[in-house]
Structures are given as C-alpha cells and as structure tokens.
Write a protein that holds these residues in place. Structure first.
Motif, PDB file in Angstrom:
ATOM      1  N   UNK A 156       0.838  -1.188   0.000  1.00 31.54           N
ATOM      2  CA  UNK A 156       0.000   0.000   0.000  1.00 31.54           C
ATOM      3  C   UNK A 156       0.879   1.246   0.000  1.00 31.54           C
ATOM      4  N   UNK A 157       0.499   2.244  -0.821  1.00 30.88           N
ATOM      5  CA  UNK A 157       1.163   3.543  -0.825  1.00 30.88           C
ATOM      6  C   UNK A 157       0.259   4.520  -0.077  1.00 30.88           C
ATOM      7  N   UNK A 158       0.793   5.154   0.980  1.00 32.16           N
ATOM      8  CA  UNK A 158       0.003   6.070   1.805  1.00 32.16           C
ATOM      9  C   UNK A 158       0.666   7.439   1.784  1.00 32.16           C
ATOM     10  N   UNK A 159      -0.091   8.474   1.328  1.00 34.05           N
ATOM     11  CA  UNK A 159       0.477   9.824   1.248  1.00 34.05           C
ATOM     12  C   UNK A 159       0.646  10.411   2.652  1.00 34.05           C
ATOM     13  N   UNK A 160       1.844  10.952   2.911  1.00 32.71           N
ATOM     14  CA  UNK A 160       2.110  11.651   4.170  1.00 32.71           C
ATOM     15  C   UNK A 160       1.987  13.164   4.005  1.00 32.71           C
ATOM     16  N   UNK A 161       2.522  13.684   2.916  1.00 34.72           N
ATOM     17  CA  UNK A 161       2.418  15.097   2.571  1.00 34.72           C
ATOM     18  C   UNK A 161       2.622  15.206   1.065  1.00 34.72           C
ATOM     19  N   UNK A 162       2.532  16.390   0.472  1.00 35.98           N
ATOM     20  CA  UNK A 162       2.631  16.490  -0.993  1.00 35.98           C
ATOM     21  C   UNK A 162       3.918  15.901  -1.585  1.00 35.98           C
ATOM     22  N   UNK A 163       4.992  15.804  -0.802  1.00 37.16           N
ATOM     23  CA  UNK A 163       6.275  15.348  -1.361  1.00 37.16           C
ATOM     24  C   UNK A 163       6.686  13.951  -0.910  1.00 37.16           C
ATOM     25  N   UNK A 164       5.943  13.349   0.028  1.00 34.88           N
ATOM     26  CA  UNK A 164       6.358  12.050   0.557  1.00 34.88           C
ATOM     27  C   UNK A 164       5.180  11.112   0.746  1.00 34.88           C
ATOM     28  N   UNK A 165       5.504   9.798   0.631  1.00 38.23           N
ATOM     29  CA  UNK A 165       4.505   8.761   0.904  1.00 38.23           C
ATOM     30  C   UNK A 165       5.171   7.643   1.676  1.00 38.23           C
ATOM     31  N   UNK A 166       4.350   6.807   2.280  1.00 35.67           N
ATOM     32  CA  UNK A 166       4.827   5.636   3.004  1.00 35.67           C
ATOM     33  C   UNK A 166       4.484   4.397   2.189  1.00 35.67           C
ATOM     34  N   UNK A 167       5.492   3.532   1.962  1.00 35.56           N
ATOM     35  CA  UNK A 167       5.247   2.246   1.316  1.00 35.56           C
ATOM     36  C   UNK A 167       5.073   1.220   2.436  1.00 35.56           C
ATOM     37  N   UNK A 168       3.908   0.603   2.518  1.00 33.94           N
ATOM     38  CA  UNK A 168       3.594  -0.377   3.557  1.00 33.94           C
ATOM     39  C   UNK A 168       3.596  -1.766   2.916  1.00 33.94           C
ATOM     40  N   UNK A 169       4.477  -2.654   3.409  1.00 35.96           N
ATOM     41  CA  UNK A 169       4.592  -4.001   2.870  1.00 35.96           C
ATOM     42  C   UNK A 169       4.152  -4.996   3.939  1.00 35.96           C
ATOM     43  N   UNK A 170       3.114  -5.768   3.646  1.00 37.49           N
ATOM     44  CA  UNK A 170       2.595  -6.768   4.574  1.00 37.49           C
ATOM     45  C   UNK A 170       2.977  -8.148   4.041  1.00 37.49           C
ATOM     46  N   UNK A 171       3.682  -8.951   4.847  1.00 40.34           N
ATOM     47  CA  UNK A 171       4.141 -10.272   4.428  1.00 40.34           C
ATOM     48  C   UNK A 171       3.123 -11.341   4.782  1.00 40.34           C
ATOM     49  N   UNK A 172       3.290 -12.517   4.186  1.00 43.78           N
ATOM     50  CA  UNK A 172       2.399 -13.641   4.457  1.00 43.78           C
ATOM     51  C   UNK A 172       2.359 -14.018   5.930  1.00 43.78           C
ATOM     52  N   UNK A 173       3.504 -13.823   6.621  1.00 42.53           N
ATOM     53  CA  UNK A 173       3.560 -14.204   8.031  1.00 42.53           C
ATOM     54  C   UNK A 173       3.007 -13.129   8.958  1.00 42.53           C
ATOM     55  N   UNK A 174       2.449 -12.041   8.364  1.00 37.74           N
ATOM     56  CA  UNK A 174       1.835 -10.990   9.161  1.00 37.74           C
ATOM     57  C   UNK A 174       2.758  -9.849   9.517  1.00 37.74           C
ATOM     58  N   UNK A 175       4.053  -9.966   9.221  1.00 36.18           N
ATOM     59  CA  UNK A 175       4.975  -8.871   9.543  1.00 36.18           C
ATOM     60  C   UNK A 175       4.744  -7.692   8.603  1.00 36.18           C
ATOM     61  N   UNK A 189      -3.831  12.789  -8.059  1.00 32.74           N
ATOM     62  CA  UNK A 189      -4.372  12.308  -6.786  1.00 32.74           C
ATOM     63  C   UNK A 189      -4.553  10.798  -6.753  1.00 32.74           C
ATOM     64  N   UNK A 190      -4.945  10.192  -7.869  1.00 39.57           N
ATOM     65  CA  UNK A 190      -5.241   8.756  -7.870  1.00 39.57           C
ATOM     66  C   UNK A 190      -4.049   7.852  -8.154  1.00 39.57           C
ATOM     67  N   UNK A 191      -2.849   8.425  -8.330  1.00 41.32           N
ATOM     68  CA  UNK A 191      -1.692   7.620  -8.735  1.00 41.32           C
ATOM     69  C   UNK A 191      -1.280   6.619  -7.651  1.00 41.32           C
ATOM     70  N   UNK A 192      -1.350   7.033  -6.370  1.00 38.72           N
ATOM     71  CA  UNK A 192      -0.950   6.126  -5.294  1.00 38.72           C
ATOM     72  C   UNK A 192      -1.835   4.882  -5.263  1.00 38.72           C
ATOM     73  N   UNK A 193      -3.154   5.095  -5.383  1.00 28.96           N
ATOM     74  CA  UNK A 193      -4.057   3.945  -5.370  1.00 28.96           C
ATOM     75  C   UNK A 193      -3.868   3.092  -6.621  1.00 28.96           C
ATOM     76  N   UNK A 194      -3.635   3.742  -7.751  1.00 29.38           N
ATOM     77  CA  UNK A 194      -3.427   3.003  -9.000  1.00 29.38           C
ATOM     78  C   UNK A 194      -2.160   2.144  -8.921  1.00 29.38           C
ATOM     79  N   UNK A 195      -1.090   2.695  -8.338  1.00 28.74           N
ATOM     80  CA  UNK A 195       0.148   1.931  -8.182  1.00 28.74           C
ATOM     81  C   UNK A 195      -0.063   0.756  -7.228  1.00 28.74           C
ATOM     82  N   UNK A 196      -0.800   0.997  -6.137  1.00 30.12           N
ATOM     83  CA  UNK A 196      -1.096  -0.091  -5.198  1.00 30.12           C
ATOM     84  C   UNK A 196      -1.875  -1.208  -5.886  1.00 30.12           C
ATOM     85  N   UNK A 197      -2.905  -0.846  -6.641  1.00 21.86           N
ATOM     86  CA  UNK A 197      -3.731  -1.850  -7.330  1.00 21.86           C
ATOM     87  C   UNK A 197      -2.905  -2.652  -8.332  1.00 21.86           C
ATOM     88  N   UNK A 198      -2.021  -1.961  -9.071  1.00 22.87           N
ATOM     89  CA  UNK A 198      -1.198  -2.628 -10.076  1.00 22.87           C
ATOM     90  C   UNK A 198      -0.307  -3.693  -9.429  1.00 22.87           C
TER      91      UNK A 198
END
Length: 363
Positions: A156-175, A189-198
């Motif tokens: 998941x890509x989560x916007x923090x501010x106009x210049x930065x985002x957080x990449x959240x990686x969830x593994x099979x083991x829950x980490x 505006x929709x690029x983060x969600x589009x990248x996540x979906x892809x």
C-alpha cells in the motif's frame, strides 16, 4: 558428481602437489581417519591399512616429510598424526572425492521444503532447509537471506504530505515493514491507489525479488496500463523495498548436534566458543555474506576466517538466487573441521539449487 571448481581460490600448493604417490596415500589415510574418528593415527595402524605394504619405519619417514611440509602434526610427543588446517585445505582442494546426491535424497529434500512452504511461508521452507542440512551433517544448519525473499501479501502507498509517501509491505507471516518514498512532482491524486492496485494484482504470494523481475520483464505491458508518473511510482516503490541496505535474516538450526561428539575438555571449550560465535549474529552474517561472492560451494576452514579462529570450526556454504538470477542468500553447514566434506558439499550445493528453483517459480 559436484565439480570442486567452485571452491574459493587458495594459495599455491605447487610444492605440496609434487608429493609422490606413496606420500599422498599416507596423507589421505591420515586425513580420512581424522574425518571419521577425530583421533590421531600412528605408523603401525597405517602399516595395517595401506595397500602398498610399507613398514612402520618407512611410514614414519614419510610422515616426517609431511610434517615438515606443514600438512600434519603430532598433538602429543608419542601420539600419531593429525592433519593441520593447511593440510585439510590441501585435501579439500586437491584430493577430495565428492559423492553424489542420490535420487531418493533429492526427492526428500524437495518434498520437505515444498511441504513447509505450502503449510506456512517461504521462510518456513528456508527454516526446513536449515533443519535438513543440520540432520545431514550432524552440525548446525544455517541460512542467510534478505527481506526481499519474504513472500508478500499486500502493498500500500500512503500519502504523508505532498512530497512524501509511506510504502507499507505486509508479508504472508503478518509482519509489516514501512519505507519512506519521495513522490514525483505533479503526481495526480489517484496515482498512489493506481500503483497499489497494479502491484497487488501481481503479488499472489511472490517475493519482492520475483515481483521486481516480472515487472521488469513485462515493462511494455506496464507502459500500456499506467501513465508515466504512476509507472515511476511503481519503480520507486520497488527500488525502495529492495535496496542495498535491506535487513539480513539468519536462521540457525541444530546447534545441539555440536555437543554430540565431545571427546575432551578442550572439545567442550571449542564448542562453547562456537556457540558464542553463533550468538554474535553479525559476525556469522558477515562470514556467510562472503559466500555470496561467487557461484558454487565455498569452504572456510578454521583460522582461515576470523570468526572461527578460536573455535576451530568449518563452514560449507552455497548461494541461492531469485527469479532474476540475483544472489539473495546463502545456505550452509557449520561444524568441526572434521566434517564429512565429501557428503556435505554436494548436499549443500543441491539444497541451494532447490531454494533457487523455488524462488524462480515464486513458490
């Protein structure tokens, strides 16, 4: 039969390789006796087992030459002889006859690792590889890997501010792992969600390394599906996730095996030092990382490496690769210098190839 050529390059042994047939056979018997029993062997015992019918006196003369060459030594004044570390290195590089991994053993290794991966995660398969090698060697099985080998469940890509985002990686083991990402200017505006979906549409339990390789191979398809800015976002997210500073994971199984064959107080002290080495994970990781420097099996014997300089131990290790053929980890065995090299070297090599095959298939 595994080709011994992948061993690490060693200093020249030109003088040693000039040993005549008689000296080589006596030396071979001394080493093989040590690898089997751990005990020194004397000239009288050698006279009984050598095929060439030499007297104990003749054998002692040859042993004296071998000792002068630095290949063997006497642990006590009246004792037989044992190989030195230099002698073991010469034996491994120039005289070791490697066995084969039988069909039944190959199938067992593959079946157990597949079963572990299907029940849990790829990390479980790596732990199974370490357990298998521990059982085969009666030493400690070790695996070194990186975060990019963890199978992913969600990105998941989560916007923090106009210049930065957080990449959240969830593994099979829950980490969960979070990485900061700089956003390209002018990102819609929709690029983060589009990248996540892809990315999530292509995960299906793949590792980061496999996902990155597949997206690179399907670059034209990505260009058709995504605009240029979102494509850059996908690339930046993956690059952030598999950079050169990624965390190392060390798996060790079977340390208790190292206690099974103690013969003296000095053996107990050696094992205590080895346990201390294994607990100091950074040094073990650094040593295993050296085995990533080339193809095939690497063997480190005793004081050839700083980590085992006191405990008198050996490491047999081989690297494994991801779907893009990048070396991403190492499997191996740590034990006393009298490991059964002829059996363990091909086993380590085969296990590394099985792990590579699983990564290539995205297992």
């Amino acid at each position: 039969m595994t080709d011994p050529s992948p061993f690490a390059p060693q200093p020249s042994f030109q003088a040693l390789t000039a040993l005549n047939e008689r000296a080589r056979e006596i030396f071979r018997q001394i080493v093989e006796s040590y690898l089997t029993t751990g005990e020194p062997v004397g000239s009288r015992n050698l006279a009984r087992i050598l095929p060439m019918g030499l007297s104990p006196a003749s054998i002692r003369n040859v042993m004296s030459d071998l000792e002068h060459s630095g290949l063997i030594f006497a642990p006590h004044t009246s004792a037989g002889r044992l190989p030195t570390e230099q002698g073991l290195r010469f034996f491994v590089d120039a005289m070791l006859e490697l066995g084969d991994v039988g069909r039944e053993e190959q199938e067992r290794i593959e079946a157990q690792m597949r079963a572990a991966a299907s029940r849990h995660t790829f990390d479980s398969a790596l732990a199974e590889a370490s357990t298998l090698l521990s059982g085969i060697s009666r030493g400690a099985g070790v695996v070194l890997t990186t975060k990019q080998n963890v199978h992913l469940k969600h990105i998941e890509f989560v916007r923090l501010d106009p210049a930065r985002a957080l990449v959240v990686l969830v593994s099979d083991d829950g980490s969960v792992e979070n990485r900061l990402l700089d956003l390209p200017p002018g990102m819609p505006a929709g690029a983060l969600q589009e990248a996540s979906n892809f990315l999530n549409a292509r995960l299906q339990g793949r590792t980061l390394g496999t996902l990155r390789a597949e997206i690179e191979a399907g670059r034209q398809e990505m260009k058709r599906e995504l605009d240029a800015i979102t494509e850059r976002l996908v690339d930046a997210g993956l690059a952030t996730s598999v950079g050169p500073t990624e965390a190392r994971q060390l798996i060790v199984r079977g340390q208790a095996n190292l206690l099974d064959d103690l013969r003296a107080v000095e053996d107990l002290e050696r094992i205590r030092l080895l346990f201390n080495d294994l607990e100091t994970q950074k040094d073990v990781i650094d040593l295993l990382a050296r085995a990533e420097g080339g193809d095939g099996v690497r063997i480190f014997i005793g004081s050839e490496n700083k980590l085992f300089s006191l405990s008198g131990s050996s490491l047999i290790a081989a690297p494994f690769r991801d779907g893009s053929q990048k070396i991403v980890g190492v499997v191996g065995v740590i034990g006393p210098t009298r490991l059964n090299y002829a059996r363990i070297v091909p086993m380590v090599d085969y296990t590394a190839r099985v792990v590579s095959k699983m990564l290539d298939r995205g297992t």
